[in-house]
Design an enzyme around this catalytic site. Structure first.
Site, PDB file in Angstrom:
ATOM      1  N   CYS A  69      -1.030 -20.454  11.402  1.00  0.00           N
ATOM      2  CA  CYS A  69      -0.529 -21.231  10.264  1.00  0.00           C
ATOM      3  C   CYS A  69       0.980 -21.416  10.379  1.00  0.00           C
ATOM      4  O   CYS A  69       1.444 -22.026  11.334  1.00  0.00           O
ATOM      5  CB  CYS A  69      -0.954 -20.593   8.941  1.00  0.00           C
ATOM      6  SG  CYS A  69      -0.796 -21.721   7.540  1.00  0.00           S
TER       7      CYS A  69
ATOM      8  N   HIS B 222      -6.774 -20.959   9.842  1.00  0.00           N
ATOM      9  CA  HIS B 222      -6.771 -19.502   9.774  1.00  0.00           C
ATOM     10  C   HIS B 222      -8.015 -18.941  10.451  1.00  0.00           C
ATOM     11  O   HIS B 222      -9.066 -18.882   9.822  1.00  0.00           O
ATOM     12  CB  HIS B 222      -6.734 -19.042   8.313  1.00  0.00           C
ATOM     13  CG  HIS B 222      -5.429 -19.303   7.643  1.00  0.00           C
ATOM     14  ND1 HIS B 222      -4.416 -18.382   7.607  1.00  0.00           N
ATOM     15  CD2 HIS B 222      -4.942 -20.403   7.025  1.00  0.00           C
ATOM     16  CE1 HIS B 222      -3.369 -18.886   6.983  1.00  0.00           C
ATOM     17  NE2 HIS B 222      -3.658 -20.118   6.613  1.00  0.00           N
TER      18      HIS B 222
ATOM     19  N   GLU C 139      -8.735 -15.965  10.947  1.00  0.00           N
ATOM     20  CA  GLU C 139      -9.173 -14.753  10.229  1.00  0.00           C
ATOM     21  C   GLU C 139      -9.974 -15.089   8.980  1.00  0.00           C
ATOM     22  O   GLU C 139     -10.548 -14.215   8.344  1.00  0.00           O
ATOM     23  CB  GLU C 139      -7.959 -13.872   9.897  1.00  0.00           C
ATOM     24  CG  GLU C 139      -7.082 -14.314   8.720  1.00  0.00           C
ATOM     25  CD  GLU C 139      -6.098 -15.443   9.066  1.00  0.00           C
ATOM     26  OE1 GLU C 139      -6.268 -16.104  10.107  1.00  0.00           O
ATOM     27  OE2 GLU C 139      -5.172 -15.668   8.256  1.00  0.00           O
TER      28      GLU C 139
END
Lengths: 218, 257
Positions: free
Chosen positions: A90, A198, A200
């Site tokens: 990001c 993202h 994650e």
């Protein structure tokens, strides 16, 4: 000896999720890796791979990162000289550009030629931020995209951003998404790579990408 | 090929427990928010929302633990709302693993709080909850903002409030019709559309979902970017997969990863 993967901690947002997702990827691959969140120069210096997350405004993140003593020199040495695999996420990815135009004109790390500019979809009805799940189009083949189906029927990545990196060299654009025009989703060259989305938070796609990163030998 | 419409199951949490429980066959403990979150993650929900409705300040710490444990297992976006009043509250939630926080009463009481929060953490993680009730006897459609879980009228016009929040840095609006909440007769589509068309940021439609057609209406007629529902999923009336298939059939692109 356990090998360390370091997530650079400069007080930016959601490090726990990145750590947990990398631990999950490590477990899936059965690798003897320890995922450490740290801002200690000696820990970053010994890292086998480095991850730079980032949530918030470009300038705040840059300032936060550079509040770590000697971080500029450390990154220069480890990433640019020693060739340690580096993943920016990001705003952590955006920081690799020459400059960021969010709330002023701010200097970046200058690793990828380009600037971070507001997203301007050609369809006025599209909302900003670009928030939610989008598929990826692969612009270059890359180890990190291995086993990730792209295109219309591909897997989805989770995005949440109002700015994106406009790269100068097409060869640095690894993947993009469509949102009323092309949005930069992933950039990279040599041993550095960055995702606007993202991993994650991107469930299936995210874990595969992180596994690929942990195995990546640029 | 563009962004997909998001389905967001919302879990009301009180004193560390899911209110009324979640009725999935394979859940050992229907009242455990973390177990419910894991089930929704597996079921393909696009985001999760925890709403902490704990009444007392002392018991608020339970939500941090829940968010922390959820983030260990669920690699998906997580929004947490309820009782978010200070910059420190936000920081703690983000550090535990939340991606976004939903702010309601604090934004009404002190709109500047949204400026400060957005400057500190970025617009993308600041969701403002627009809890609105239709104003009686008004000629034109008007809605008033309520706080404290819909119990306290504020006198503030919902549309003006929404625009103000966008200006101050909100990255998303969670628009809940307090008239429809819990009724199962569908979203207040006029409210959702009026706000969504007036702002540039995404709007989540909430309050009143009783069937899958309601979700479609929220997107097609309410112009929402995401739809939030609680009971139709918790009680197993419909699964997330069923909802996604149904919505997709109506011509709205959904994520089916």
């Amino acid at each position: 000896m356990t090998r360390n993967i370091v997530i650079i901690d400069y007080g930016s947002g959601n490090l726990r999720s990145a750590q947990k997702a990398l631990q999950k990827a490590t477990k899936n691959l059965d690798l003897p890796l320890e995922i450490i969140v740290s801002n200690q120069p000696e820990v970053i210096n010994k890292a086998e791979r480095i991850i730079l997350p980032g949530v918030g405004a470009f300038a705040d993140c840059y300032e936060g990162l550079f509040s770590i003593a000697n971080i500029g020199e450390i990154l220069e040495q480890r990433v640019k000289c020693d060739g340690v695999p580096f993943l920016g996420i990001c705003v952590g990815m955006q920081l690799m550009a020459d400059a960021g135009l969010e709330k002023g004109n701010h200097k970046g790390l200058g690793w990828i030629k380009g600037e971070v500019k507001p997203i301007k979809p050609n369809d006025k009805n599209l909302k900003i931020p670009h928030m939610g799940w989008n598929t990826l189009n692969s612009n270059q083949t890359h180890e990190l995209l291995k086993n990730i189906p792209s295109g219309k029927d591909g897997l989805h990545a989770y995005f949440v951003h109002s700015y994106h990196m406009e790269v100068e060299n097409e060869s640095d654009l690894i993947a993009s998404s469509d949102y009323g025009g092309q949005i930069t989703a992933m950039v990279g060259k040599d041993n550095i790579v960055g995702t606007q989305f993202h991993p994650e938070k991107s469930q299936k796609l995210g874990i595969i990408l992180l596994e690929n990163f942990l195995r990546w030998k640029p | 090929m563009t962004l997909k419409t998001r389905i967001i199951p919302c879990l009301d949490v009180m004193n560390g427990r899911v209110v009324k429980g979640v009725n999935f066959v394979d859940l050992v403990d229907a009242g455990d928010p973390v177990e419910a979150a894991i089930a929704y993650d597996k079921a393909g929900a696009d985001e999760l929302c925890f709403l902490d409705i704990t009444a007392t300040h002392e018991d608020r710490d339970t939500i941090f633990d829940i968010v922390e444990r959820t983030a260990e297992h669920c690699f998906m976006p997580l929004t947490v709302g309820g009782g978010v009043r200070t910059i420190e509250d936000i920081r703690k939630l983000l550090l535990c693993g939340a991606d976004k926080v939903a702010i309601n009463s604090a934004a009404v009481k002190d709109p500047n709080f949204i400026n400060r929060a957005a400057d500190k953490f970025g617009n993308q993680c600041i969701v403002v909850s627009v809890d609105a009730r239709k104003t009686e006897n008004s000629e034109k459609n008007k809605w008033e903002i309520y706080t404290h879980g819909g119990r306290k009228a504020s006198g503030i016009d919902a549309l003006e409030f929404a625009k103000n929040m966008q200006k101050r840095g909100a990255g998303e609006l969670l628009v809940t019709s307090m008239d429809r909440d819990g009724t199962k007769i569908g979203f207040d589509l006029e409210l959702t559309r009026t706000i969504s068309d007036a702002v540039k940021i995404p709007v989540i439609a909430s309050g009143g979902v009783g069937n899958l057609e309601h979700l479609v209406e929220g997107v097609k007629q309410g112009h929402a970017s995401a739809v939030l529902a609680a009971s139709i999923f918790h009680f197993g009336t419909f699964s997330i997969a069923q909802a996604k298939q149904y919505i997709e059939k109506s011509g709205i692109a959904m994520r089916q990863d």
